[in-house]
Design a protein around this motif. Structure first.
Motif, PDB file in Angstrom:
ATOM      1  N   ARG A  16       0.834  -1.203   0.000  1.00 29.82           N
ATOM      2  CA  ARG A  16       0.000   0.000   0.000  1.00 29.82           C
ATOM      3  C   ARG A  16       0.867   1.250   0.000  1.00 29.82           C
ATOM      4  N   GLY A  17       2.129   1.093   0.336  1.00 28.08           N
ATOM      5  CA  GLY A  17       3.081   2.199   0.371  1.00 28.08           C
ATOM      6  C   GLY A  17       4.450   1.659   0.724  1.00 28.08           C
ATOM      7  N   ALA A  18       5.461   2.472   0.566  1.00 25.31           N
ATOM      8  CA  ALA A  18       6.835   2.028   0.804  1.00 25.31           C
ATOM      9  C   ALA A  18       7.079   1.641   2.261  1.00 25.31           C
ATOM     10  N   ASP A  19       6.344   2.238   3.191  1.00 23.51           N
ATOM     11  CA  ASP A  19       6.548   1.972   4.608  1.00 23.51           C
ATOM     12  C   ASP A  19       5.533   0.970   5.168  1.00 23.51           C
ATOM     13  N   ASP A  20       5.101   0.029   4.348  1.00 27.83           N
ATOM     14  CA  ASP A  20       4.084  -0.961   4.724  1.00 27.83           C
ATOM     15  C   ASP A  20       4.763  -2.294   5.034  1.00 27.83           C
ATOM     16  N   PRO A  21       5.072  -2.578   6.306  1.00 25.43           N
ATOM     17  CA  PRO A  21       5.791  -3.814   6.606  1.00 25.43           C
ATOM     18  C   PRO A  21       4.926  -5.080   6.556  1.00 25.43           C
ATOM     19  N   ALA A  22       3.618  -4.936   6.714  1.00 28.60           N
ATOM     20  CA  ALA A  22       2.756  -6.128   6.763  1.00 28.60           C
ATOM     21  C   ALA A  22       2.603  -6.775   5.392  1.00 28.60           C
ATOM     22  N   ILE A  23       2.551  -5.959   4.360  1.00 28.08           N
ATOM     23  CA  ILE A  23       2.358  -6.469   3.001  1.00 28.08           C
ATOM     24  C   ILE A  23       3.739  -6.615   2.364  1.00 28.08           C
ATOM     25  N   ALA A  24       4.069  -7.835   1.978  1.00 30.00           N
ATOM     26  CA  ALA A  24       5.410  -8.100   1.438  1.00 30.00           C
ATOM     27  C   ALA A  24       5.599  -7.516   0.047  1.00 30.00           C
ATOM     28  N   GLY A  25       4.517  -7.367  -0.703  1.00 30.31           N
ATOM     29  CA  GLY A  25       4.627  -6.784  -2.036  1.00 30.31           C
ATOM     30  C   GLY A  25       5.190  -7.727  -3.072  1.00 30.31           C
ATOM     31  N   VAL A  26       4.933  -9.030  -2.913  1.00 34.82           N
ATOM     32  CA  VAL A  26       5.491  -9.999  -3.852  1.00 34.82           C
ATOM     33  C   VAL A  26       4.591 -10.245  -5.064  1.00 34.82           C
ATOM     34  N   ASP A  27       3.463  -9.544  -5.135  1.00 37.70           N
ATOM     35  CA  ASP A  27       2.569  -9.698  -6.285  1.00 37.70           C
ATOM     36  C   ASP A  27       1.995  -8.333  -6.626  1.00 37.70           C
ATOM     37  N   THR A  28       1.409  -8.249  -7.800  1.00 40.29           N
ATOM     38  CA  THR A  28       0.768  -7.007  -8.215  1.00 40.29           C
ATOM     39  C   THR A  28      -0.729  -7.108  -7.921  1.00 40.29           C
ATOM     40  N   GLY A  29      -1.357  -5.961  -7.828  1.00 40.43           N
ATOM     41  CA  GLY A  29      -2.794  -5.936  -7.565  1.00 40.43           C
ATOM     42  C   GLY A  29      -3.084  -6.231  -6.102  1.00 40.43           C
ATOM     43  N   GLY A  30      -4.359  -6.239  -5.799  1.00 42.30           N
ATOM     44  CA  GLY A  30      -4.779  -6.477  -4.426  1.00 42.30           C
ATOM     45  C   GLY A  30      -4.822  -7.950  -4.084  1.00 42.30           C
ATOM     46  N   GLY A  31      -4.368  -8.285  -2.910  1.00 42.81           N
ATOM     47  CA  GLY A  31      -4.424  -9.659  -2.412  1.00 42.81           C
ATOM     48  C   GLY A  31      -5.505  -9.804  -1.370  1.00 42.81           C
ATOM     49  N   ALA A  32      -5.273 -10.674  -0.402  1.00 41.66           N
ATOM     50  CA  ALA A  32      -6.272 -10.950   0.636  1.00 41.66           C
ATOM     51  C   ALA A  32      -6.585  -9.718   1.473  1.00 41.66           C
ATOM     52  N   VAL A  33      -5.564  -8.930   1.802  1.00 43.71           N
ATOM     53  CA  VAL A  33      -5.796  -7.761   2.655  1.00 43.71           C
ATOM     54  C   VAL A  33      -6.672  -6.743   1.939  1.00 43.71           C
ATOM     55  N   ALA A  34      -6.334  -6.417   0.697  1.00 38.50           N
ATOM     56  CA  ALA A  34      -7.140  -5.464  -0.072  1.00 38.50           C
ATOM     57  C   ALA A  34      -8.543  -6.004  -0.344  1.00 38.50           C
ATOM     58  N   SER A  35      -8.693  -7.317  -0.275  1.00 43.22           N
ATOM     59  CA  SER A  35      -9.997  -7.938  -0.513  1.00 43.22           C
ATOM     60  C   SER A  35     -10.863  -8.005   0.737  1.00 43.22           C
ATOM     61  N   GLY A  36     -10.332  -7.570   1.871  1.00 39.42           N
ATOM     62  CA  GLY A  36     -11.132  -7.518   3.084  1.00 39.42           C
ATOM     63  C   GLY A  36     -10.943  -8.673   4.048  1.00 39.42           C
ATOM     64  N   ALA A  37      -9.793  -9.326   4.006  1.00 44.56           N
ATOM     65  CA  ALA A  37      -9.568 -10.474   4.895  1.00 44.56           C
ATOM     66  C   ALA A  37      -9.703 -10.091   6.364  1.00 44.56           C
ATOM     67  N   ILE A  38      -9.204  -8.923   6.743  1.00 43.56           N
ATOM     68  CA  ILE A  38      -9.280  -8.538   8.149  1.00 43.56           C
ATOM     69  C   ILE A  38     -10.730  -8.285   8.551  1.00 43.56           C
ATOM     70  N   GLU A  39     -11.486  -7.605   7.692  1.00 41.57           N
ATOM     71  CA  GLU A  39     -12.911  -7.390   7.988  1.00 41.57           C
ATOM     72  C   GLU A  39     -13.644  -8.715   8.132  1.00 41.57           C
ATOM     73  N   LEU A  40     -13.311  -9.670   7.288  1.00 46.45           N
ATOM     74  CA  LEU A  40     -13.958 -10.980   7.366  1.00 46.45           C
ATOM     75  C   LEU A  40     -13.557 -11.710   8.648  1.00 46.45           C
ATOM     76  N   LEU A  41     -12.278 -11.686   8.992  1.00 50.49           N
ATOM     77  CA  LEU A  41     -11.827 -12.349  10.216  1.00 50.49           C
ATOM     78  C   LEU A  41     -12.458 -11.724  11.456  1.00 50.49           C
ATOM     79  N   GLU A  42     -12.676 -10.410  11.431  1.00 53.46           N
ATOM     80  CA  GLU A  42     -13.260  -9.716  12.579  1.00 53.46           C
ATOM     81  C   GLU A  42     -14.782  -9.794  12.624  1.00 53.46           C
ATOM     82  N   HIS A  43     -15.394 -10.295  11.569  1.00 53.80           N
ATOM     83  CA  HIS A  43     -16.861 -10.371  11.533  1.00 53.80           C
ATOM     84  C   HIS A  43     -17.349 -11.392  12.561  1.00 53.80           C
ATOM     85  N   PRO A  44     -18.341 -11.029  13.368  1.00 52.58           N
ATOM     86  CA  PRO A  44     -18.821 -11.945  14.407  1.00 52.58           C
ATOM     87  C   PRO A  44     -19.330 -13.287  13.874  1.00 52.58           C
ATOM     88  N   ALA A  45     -19.850 -13.293  12.669  1.00 56.80           N
ATOM     89  CA  ALA A  45     -20.411 -14.539  12.126  1.00 56.80           C
ATOM     90  C   ALA A  45     -19.348 -15.608  11.895  1.00 56.80           C
TER      91      ALA A  45
END
Length: 176
Positions: A16-45
């Motif tokens: 997401r930026g040069a100072d983004d340590p969580a995202i390794a940047g080994v692929d182009t485009g959005g991966g799981a994080v940009a797709s909402g993985a954290i929102e899904l993991l945090e969803h009560p359901a």
């Protein structure tokens, strides 16, 4: 940040930026994080939300052990899993999800949620996900709905009908 790094290891994306340590940047485009993985993991359901803090602590403990065994020096300003290089993150997740790991079900389940976020955006209405340019649905070329928000498929996906319509089927496709 730990969950983002885990999700990015499962379905990598671009930084997401040069100072983004969580995202390794080994692929182009959005991966799981940009797709909402954290929102899904945090969803009560999903049932994982109450355990996420503990899961992160456990993943960091495994990361410290992995780094020690591999002779890796970790950045002390980052959580241990985030500080691992991408290859080491991948190797650790392979270890955690191996058939003989005692907590395999937890780690496989966490990985499945990350895949689901990318593959199907279950935490969003599909029309909204497509309108927002959801990375996974876009990558799979998921068909957009008709202008009224409904999906109709005038062409058969297999290039031919799979069965004849029942004579009592109504114009809306419902049985009479």
């Amino acid at each position: 940040m730990v969950l983002e790094a885990f999700a990015d290891t499962i379905v990598p994306g671009e930084k997401r930026g040069a100072d983004d340590p969580a995202i390794a940047g080994v692929d182009t485009g959005g991966g799981a994080v940009a797709s909402g993985a954290i929102e899904l993991l945090e969803h009560p359901a999903g049932g994982l939300a109450p355990a996420l803090d503990t899961i992160c602590l456990e993943l960091d403990a495994y990361a410290r052990d992995h780094a020690d065994a591999a002779g890796l020096d970790l950045d002390p300003d980052l959580p241990p899993f985030v500080a691992l290089p991408f290859e080491a993150r991948t190797a650790l997740i392979q270890e955690l999800t191996s058939p003989d790991h005692p907590d395999k079900q937890l780690w496989v389940g966490l990985a499945l949620f990350c895949n689901m976020a990318f593959d199907s955006a279950p935490h969003m209405h599909t029309v909204d996900a497509l309108a927002a340019g959801h990375p996974g649905l876009v990558a799979m070329r998921y068909a957009s709905p008709d202008p009224d928000g409904l999906w109709r498929f005038p062409a058969f996906s297999y290039g031919r009908p799979l069965a004849n319509l029942h004579p009592s089927t109504t114009a809306t496709g419902s049985p009479a």
